[in-house]
Design an enzyme around this catalytic site. Structure first.
Site, PDB file in Angstrom:
ATOM      1  N   ALA A 157       0.858  -1.182   0.000  1.00  0.00           N
ATOM      2  CA  ALA A 157       0.000   0.000   0.000  1.00  0.00           C
ATOM      3  C   ALA A 157       0.893   1.230   0.000  1.00  0.00           C
ATOM      4  O   ALA A 157       1.847   1.305   0.772  1.00  0.00           O
ATOM      5  CB  ALA A 157      -0.889   0.008   1.244  1.00  0.00           C
ATOM      6  N   LYS A 158       0.570   2.155  -0.877  1.00  0.00           N
ATOM      7  CA  LYS A 158       1.291   3.426  -0.843  1.00  0.00           C
ATOM      8  C   LYS A 158       0.562   4.274   0.195  1.00  0.00           C
ATOM      9  O   LYS A 158      -0.223   5.166  -0.116  1.00  0.00           O
ATOM     10  CB  LYS A 158       1.273   4.074  -2.241  1.00  0.00           C
ATOM     11  CG  LYS A 158       2.412   5.047  -2.470  1.00  0.00           C
ATOM     12  CD  LYS A 158       2.524   5.382  -3.937  1.00  0.00           C
ATOM     13  CE  LYS A 158       3.378   6.613  -4.151  1.00  0.00           C
ATOM     14  NZ  LYS A 158       4.772   6.470  -3.762  1.00  0.00           N
ATOM     15  N   ALA A 159       0.782   3.886   1.445  1.00  0.00           N
ATOM     16  CA  ALA A 159       0.056   4.475   2.569  1.00  0.00           C
ATOM     17  C   ALA A 159       0.885   5.570   3.213  1.00  0.00           C
ATOM     18  O   ALA A 159       2.106   5.446   3.345  1.00  0.00           O
ATOM     19  CB  ALA A 159      -0.271   3.391   3.590  1.00  0.00           C
ATOM     20  N   TYR A 163       5.464   6.270   5.137  1.00  0.00           N
ATOM     21  CA  TYR A 163       6.478   7.249   4.756  1.00  0.00           C
ATOM     22  C   TYR A 163       7.185   7.918   5.928  1.00  0.00           C
ATOM     23  O   TYR A 163       8.109   8.696   5.724  1.00  0.00           O
ATOM     24  CB  TYR A 163       5.891   8.265   3.770  1.00  0.00           C
ATOM     25  CG  TYR A 163       5.799   7.601   2.414  1.00  0.00           C
ATOM     26  CD1 TYR A 163       6.846   7.690   1.506  1.00  0.00           C
ATOM     27  CD2 TYR A 163       4.719   6.777   2.093  1.00  0.00           C
ATOM     28  CE1 TYR A 163       6.805   7.016   0.303  1.00  0.00           C
ATOM     29  CE2 TYR A 163       4.674   6.093   0.897  1.00  0.00           C
ATOM     30  CZ  TYR A 163       5.719   6.218   0.003  1.00  0.00           C
ATOM     31  OH  TYR A 163       5.696   5.529  -1.178  1.00  0.00           O
TER      32      TYR A 163
END
Ligand code: PPE
Length: 304
Positions: A157-159, A163
């Site tokens: 998931a580019k959650a 980051y």
């Protein structure tokens, strides 16, 4: 970042400076939001979004993974991105940032009752790791932070929350005088950069780590497709840090980073200490694709 005219928010184009959120926006407190990074290039036939469908699909996949129900379909989100680029009059290459987030109305960790909001911003963005970096290569530090472990986070998931790990690694690398961080997984194998995928070249063979602890990178997939078309052997296997030190070439790939050569890792010169020949070939091939100069890859471009 260069300011544009409007930002798409929940179905409407709002003036850039009015695209605001409430301070009790759920995502701001607890980090459950998902986003994409997509580029549009100024081709000879006008602005074209690169792999719009794949990025939008990954956005929805990310939302599925983190249990956020998107109020918009794939087609609606694609149309919104096209609408946004048409409404703003961009003079050069553009970076698109769709974000699905949890808005204002519910506090506490149980998130499913929070309203789901969607925003898409776009702005003119040049090279991510510098024009000089693209040509000469960058200096990279292996991070003291391990990449988010699959035991506790979900790297497919580019959650937003994923980051913090990237941010701390990037900060540490810059603070130490390097330009980018390379993160190992919790077993000590190369995972990915703070915002890029990683490749090495050894004896003419191109090697990149499997996606166990990393995002399924769209640029990586494109570069692999190009490399195979050019006749290279590409291996998906684990890489250790010492193998990186003795690689002939190394490079990062990412939507923002494009294909950026790595010339040094932890004070070890990689190859000749400059952009290597395989990297250069792949970089040129990549730019040919995104700028619409390779008809075989025309299906990856959505002209605005
Ligand atoms: N790994 C990570 C952790 C990552 O963030 C990116 C993209 C990639 C790999 C490469 O994925 P792809 O873009 O599909 O090839 N990072 C985005 C964020 C950059 C930013 O600083 O913001 C990007 O490149 O858009």
């Amino acid at each position: 970042m260069k300011q544009a005219d409007t930002i798409w928010m929940n179905g409407k184009l709002v003036p850039w400076n009015e695209a605001k959120v409430h301070i009790l926006t759920h995502t701001l407190h607890y980090g459950n939001g998902v986003f994409e990074g997509t580029r549009a290039y100024k081709t000879d036939r006008g602005l074209a979004i690169f792999r719009l469908r794949d990025h939008t699909r990954r956005l929805l996949d990310s939302a599925k993974i983190t249990m956020i129900k998107s109020p918009y379909t794939l087609e609606e989100l694609e149309a919104a991105q096209i609408e946004l680029l048409r409404a703003n009059h961009f003079g050069s290459n553009v970076y698109l940032r769709p974000l699905i987030y949890l808005g204002y109305g519910v506090m506490g960790l149980y998130h499913v009752n929070a309203p789901v909001e969607v925003a898409i911003a776009a702005w003119e963005w040049g090279s991510y790791l510098g024009d000089e970096g693209l040509q000469k290569g960058i200096r990279v530090k292996i991070s003291s932070f391990a990449r988010n472990s699959v035991k506790s986070t979900m790297g497919k998931a580019k959650a937003v929350a994923n980051y913090l790990n990237s941010q701390m690694a990037k900060f540490e690398a810059i603070e130490a005088g390097y330009e980018e961080a390379l993160l190992l997984d919790d077993e000590g194998f190369i995972a990915e950069g703070s915002g890029e995928c990683f490749f090495i070249v050894r004896d003419g063979v191109i090697v990149t780590p499997p996606h166990d602890n990393s995002l399924e990178s769209i640029t990586q997939a494109t570069v692999i497709e190009l490399a195979e078309k050019l006749g290279y052997t590409v291996e998906f296997r684990r890489i250790t840090r010492d193998e990186v030190y003795i690689a002939d070439e190394a490079f990062f790939t990412g939507t923002a980073a494009e294909v950026t050569p790595v010339r040094e890792v932890d004070a070890r010169t990689i190859g000749e200490g400059k952009r290597g020949p395989v990297t250069e070939r792949l970089q040129r091939a990549y730019f040919d694709v995104v700028y619409g100069r390779n008809e075989d890859f025309g299906h990856y471009l959505t002209y605005i």
